[in-house]
Scaffold this active site. Structure first.
Site, PDB file in Angstrom:
ATOM      1  N   ILE A   1       0.862  -1.187   0.000  1.00  0.00           N
ATOM      2  CA  ILE A   1       0.000   0.000   0.000  1.00  0.00           C
ATOM      3  C   ILE A   1       0.900   1.238   0.000  1.00  0.00           C
ATOM      4  O   ILE A   1       1.693   1.454   0.907  1.00  0.00           O
ATOM      5  CB  ILE A   1      -0.941  -0.027   1.230  1.00  0.00           C
ATOM      6  CG1 ILE A   1      -1.900  -1.227   1.116  1.00  0.00           C
ATOM      7  CG2 ILE A   1      -1.717   1.277   1.353  1.00  0.00           C
ATOM      8  CD1 ILE A   1      -2.788  -1.259  -0.118  1.00  0.00           C
TER       9      ILE A   1
ATOM     10  N   LYS B   1      -3.440   6.564   3.541  1.00  0.00           N
ATOM     11  CA  LYS B   1      -4.562   7.506   3.668  1.00  0.00           C
ATOM     12  C   LYS B   1      -5.429   7.501   2.397  1.00  0.00           C
ATOM     13  O   LYS B   1      -6.641   7.315   2.459  1.00  0.00           O
ATOM     14  CB  LYS B   1      -4.011   8.911   3.924  1.00  0.00           C
ATOM     15  CG  LYS B   1      -5.042   9.880   4.446  1.00  0.00           C
ATOM     16  CD  LYS B   1      -4.429  11.255   4.646  1.00  0.00           C
ATOM     17  CE  LYS B   1      -4.313  11.562   6.126  1.00  0.00           C
ATOM     18  NZ  LYS B   1      -3.836  12.942   6.352  1.00  0.00           N
TER      19      LYS B   1
ATOM     20  N   GLN C   1      -9.904   4.936  -1.122  1.00  0.00           N
ATOM     21  CA  GLN C   1     -10.286   4.176  -2.306  1.00  0.00           C
ATOM     22  C   GLN C   1     -11.100   2.931  -1.909  1.00  0.00           C
ATOM     23  O   GLN C   1     -12.114   2.612  -2.520  1.00  0.00           O
ATOM     24  CB  GLN C   1      -9.037   3.714  -3.065  1.00  0.00           C
ATOM     25  CG  GLN C   1      -8.374   4.801  -3.845  1.00  0.00           C
ATOM     26  CD  GLN C   1      -9.117   5.030  -5.140  1.00  0.00           C
ATOM     27  OE1 GLN C   1     -10.159   5.666  -5.168  1.00  0.00           O
ATOM     28  NE2 GLN C   1      -8.614   4.493  -6.220  1.00  0.00           N
TER      29      GLN C   1
ATOM     30  N   GLU D   1     -10.805  -0.567  -7.662  1.00  0.00           N
ATOM     31  CA  GLU D   1     -12.096  -1.197  -7.934  1.00  0.00           C
ATOM     32  C   GLU D   1     -12.466  -2.309  -6.970  1.00  0.00           C
ATOM     33  O   GLU D   1     -13.632  -2.658  -6.808  1.00  0.00           O
ATOM     34  CB  GLU D   1     -12.109  -1.705  -9.386  1.00  0.00           C
ATOM     35  CG  GLU D   1     -12.238  -0.551 -10.349  1.00  0.00           C
ATOM     36  CD  GLU D   1     -11.878  -0.907 -11.780  1.00  0.00           C
ATOM     37  OE1 GLU D   1     -12.770  -1.252 -12.534  1.00  0.00           O
ATOM     38  OE2 GLU D   1     -10.682  -0.820 -12.132  1.00  0.00           O
TER      39      GLU D   1
HETATM   40 MO1  MOS Z   1     -12.819   1.431 -14.164  1.00  0.00          MO
HETATM   41  S1  MOS Z   1     -14.636   0.543 -14.474  1.00  0.00           S
HETATM   42  O1  MOS Z   1     -11.832   0.630 -15.251  1.00  0.00           O
HETATM   43  O2  MOS Z   1     -12.804   3.101 -14.267  1.00  0.00           O
END
Ligand code: MOS
Length: 766
Positions: free
Chosen positions: A658, A662, A667, A733
């Site tokens: 990481i 922060k 995220q 994501e």
């Molecule tokens: Mo992401 S869905 O690749 O911004």
């Protein structure tokens, strides 16, 4: 978005000898004493944003600016029969009404995955009277003020000759087709005979899961402020693909790449939805026609009508286990809605390709073509909704077998990637589970549903796996310029959508060159800069780090050369030096050191620079690389109203190193919050008769608000991935993956009701 398959195609001819073994993808950081990487540095662009000094695309001022309003079609398919713009043209402040009759002739945009296109759809934009989806732009009104344009847009009268349209997913599914490939990966994966193994399994589950269409709701509305300087097009855009947007726009307008400049220094959220859609093309076309600059900011409704979102799916997951808990059959199949003018088949079977050791596997995806706005990438496309089905089924099977769901996953943990058979670069999912279970208090969960009651509330706990692939796209470049005052400027056409890109890359570059953070500036968001990594597929950090690492190496070599024979560094080779204390020093002899300032002064140089591309991302050819995690949810379900409240949530992640705790925590949390919306409230409602979105507003499409979001705890293993630049895999994501499943599994634990249809609204629990 996913690109491994595309990459494999591109890199197929790379000789095996070039593929790294245990060699890291980027040289290790030559640490100075600073050690900025890994520190919780506050975002460098934070103050600008808080003070309102960060200029977003719709805030750029221009002399003689016109404001645009869009008229949307009200039928899904057919032709424009009559189009009367006279009243609009006569309205106060109106300068121009653009329709297919007067719009400049344009080429079709190229979609993502075709050439270097980044458009959401390859339909021609306002080139004839054909209607392709309900909501397509049929006219653009330019006014001196936004209010005048909006008013006049309401005066444009359009009538249509409708043609039959496919707008009902249930009907279209009957004619679902094989998409050929799922973003470069095979659409079908088969090992052994899964149906047969399922039929004879000691324990089995076999059910259908469904997920609704969802829309992008970034805080910043999509916007473009555009002007032409002769044959030069300048677009202030909100995009997560600056380089691709500029290239694609150039092709649409028949220009050379260098004739288009796209600036996008700040983006107020993207999530996959900010690529090239029709509005940027319409703004540039209208500006050309009017001979004046144009601002086109979509209304919230406009975003729903013109920018694609997540597609609906119907999925089957069947799991068969032996008496001792081994996975004998894994079946994950289903259909996603798509259109014939995009290629975004929503890769919901991808998690099942990498998570579990199963003796017999059948994975298959189909698509059903609709006459709709093209669907597109939306935070963890595929993985977010694929894990809802897969991880719900795992929970269901564990319950049937009376095994703890974490223990069941432990038994299924594969040694190598189950579909590619490649070794994992680094995988500590079981550690993420173990750490998460302790932190969350998993042992307090009663495996029998409906046991914990607090007044009207039934309380339950659930867990699910999070997973998202590691991607690094080839082609990202970075330029480094070191000045005689010891200041370093890093330049690449990258993106800051709020993730902390500028901060993390400044930390990284400071460590590479042994400089204090204050002496590093990171310049991004402009297509005139060296082509950057796009902000997609959670890949930007790795791609940018690799490019900056390559440029830093080249810069250090140049500086060493400049130091020459009068320097304390005389005679040292590149491998002997480290960057530290604002200069270069001997790796083992602390007394030998010269500052950059001194070296540049002696060499009579104001500045020394280097520009390089990152190494080819070969690590992902040889290794199976994935971020993973364990999501823990505690929910309360009101036994009277059916209302679900998430009471506590913990994400425990294994994403390599990481780089900034922060911005990383933010995220992860953002992904989890979006996952709470996916689980409980978000759903785009289409009228199946007309294909028209019925809830195109934040009043009727419910994103989670503060009251819906509990304390979200996030932890991580922080174990560096030896194959990834800086040891870091993507984190943008993964937070949304597994979240809906963890919540649905918690709802089951609370109530004994298994909801397999998102969102889990109260009607489904009564
Ligand atoms: Mo992401 S869905 O690749 O911004």
């Amino acid at each position: 978005m996913t690109v491994t398959g595309i990459l494999r195609t591109v890199l197929r001819h790379v000789p095996d000898a070039l593929v790294p073994g245990t060699r890291p993808a980027s040289p290790p950081v030559r640490h100075g004493q600073h050690g900025h990487v890994g520190e919780p540095v506050s975002r460098l662009d934070g103050a600008l944003k808080v003070r309102g000094e960060a200029r977003f695309a719709a805030e750029v001022a221009m002399e003689g600016l016109l404001h645009a309003a869009i008229v949307h079609s009200t039928i899904p398919r057919g032709r424009i029969a009559a189009l009367d713009t006279a009243a609009a043209e006569a309205a106060p402040g109106v300068v121009l009404v653009m329709t297919h009759r007067n719009a400049p002739r344009l080429k079709r945009p190229e979609i993502f995955g075709k050439g270097d296109g980044v458009a959401g759809s390859n339909l021609p934009v306002m080139q004839d009277d054909t209607i392709h989806w309900n909501g397509e732009a049929v006219a653009v009104v330019l006014g001196e003020t936004q209010e005048q344009a909006d008013h006049a847009a309401g005066l444009v009268s359009v009538s249509y000759k409708a043609e039959p349209a496919v707008t009902d997913f249930a009907a279209a599914r009957k004619r679902a087709r094989d998409p050929g490939s799922i973003l470069g990966e095979p659409a079908v994966i088969e090992t052994g005979n899964a149906e047969k193994a399922l039929a004879v399994a000691d324990h089995r589950v076999d059910a259908t899961w469904s997920t609704p269409p969802l829309n992008h709701n970034a805080i910043e509305l999509h916007a473009a402020t555009v002007r032409w300087e002769g044959q030069q097009l300048i677009v202030h855009d909100a995009t997560q693909m600056i380089t691709g947007t500029a290239g694609s726009l150039a092709k649409v307008f028949g220009l050379k790449p260098e004739q288009v400049r796209v600036l996008s220094p700040f983006v107020g959220g993207g999530f996959g939805g900010k690529s090239l859609w029709s509005h940027q093309i319409l703004a540039a076309a209208a500006a050309k026609l009017a001979g004046r600059p144009v601002r086109l900011m979509l209304s919230r409704e406009g975003v729903y009508r013109l920018v694609g979102g997540r597609t609906p799916t119907v999925q089957r997951v069947a799991l068969g286990a032996t008496r001792d808990g081994r996975l004998a059959a894994l079946i994950h199949t289903g259909v996603a809605a798509m259109t014939t003018h995009n290629n975004c088949p929503e890769q919901f079977t991808f998690p099942a390709r990498h998570l579990y050791a199963a003796s017999n596997v059948r994975l298959e995806q189909k698509v059903a073509d609709l006459d709709m706005l093209a669907n597109t990438f939306m935070r963890a496309p595929g993985e977010s909704i694929g894990t809802f089905a897969l991880e719900g089924a795992v929970d269901e099977l564990a319950h049937k077998m009376k095994i703890d769901p974490i223990e069941l996953r432990r038994r299924w943990e594969p040694e190598r990637d189950p579909s590619s058979h490649a070794p994992f670069s680094s995988r500590h999912l079981l550690k993420a589970y173990a750490d998460g279970a302790v932190r969350f208090g998993w042992e307090l969960r009663d495996p029998t549903p409906g046991q914990r009651r607090e007044g009207e509330w039934l309380v339950g706990m659930g867990v699910a796996t999070a997973t998202y692939p590691y991607y690094r796209m080839p082609g990202a470049k970075a330029r480094l310029r070191l000045d005689a005052q010891g200041g370093l400027k890093v330049s690449t056409a990258g993106h800051e959508m709020g993730m902390g890109t500028a901060t993390v890359q400044a930390q990284h570059a400071a460590d590479r060159l042994g400089l204090p953070l204050e002496q590093v500036s990171f310049e991004y968001g402009d297509s005139l800069l060296p082509a950057g990594a796009m902000a997609g597929g959670s890949s930007q950090t790795a791609g940018t780090v690799a490019a900056v690492a390559a440029a830093a190496e080249s810069l250090v070599r140049k500086v060493l050369k400049l130091a020459g024979n009068d320097s304390p560094l005389a005679g040292l080779k590149f491998a002997d030096v480290v960057a530290r204390d604002g200069g270069l020093g001997h790796a083992r002899d602390p007394s030998r050191h010269e500052s950059y300032t001194s070296i540049l002064k002696r060499a009579r140089r104001d500045v020394v620079g280097a520009e390089e591309s990152g190494s080819l991302p070969l690590e992902q050819m040889k290794y199976s690389m994935h971020s993973t995690g364990a999501q823990f949810a505690e929910v309360g379900v009101n036994s009277v109203t059916g209302e679900v409240r998430v009471r506590r949530f913990l994400g425990s992640f294994d994403c390599g190193r990481i780089l900034n705790p922060k911005t990383a925590a933010s995220q992860f949390r953002g992904g989890i919050i979006m996952g709470i919306g996916l689980a409980l409230t978000e759903e785009t409602l289409f009228d199946p008769r007309s294909g028209r979105v019925m809830n195109p507003s934040l009043a009727e499409y419910h994103v989670p608000v503060h009251l819906d979001v509990p304390e979200i705890d996030v932890i991580w293993t922080d174990l560096p991935d030896p194959q990834a630049p800086l040891g870091a895999r993507g984190i943008g994501e993964i937070g949304i993956t597994g979240t809906a499943a963890a919540i649905a599994n918690a709802v089951f634990n609370a109530t004994g009701k298994r909801v397999r249809d998102l969102p889990i609204t109260l009607d489904k629990l009564l």
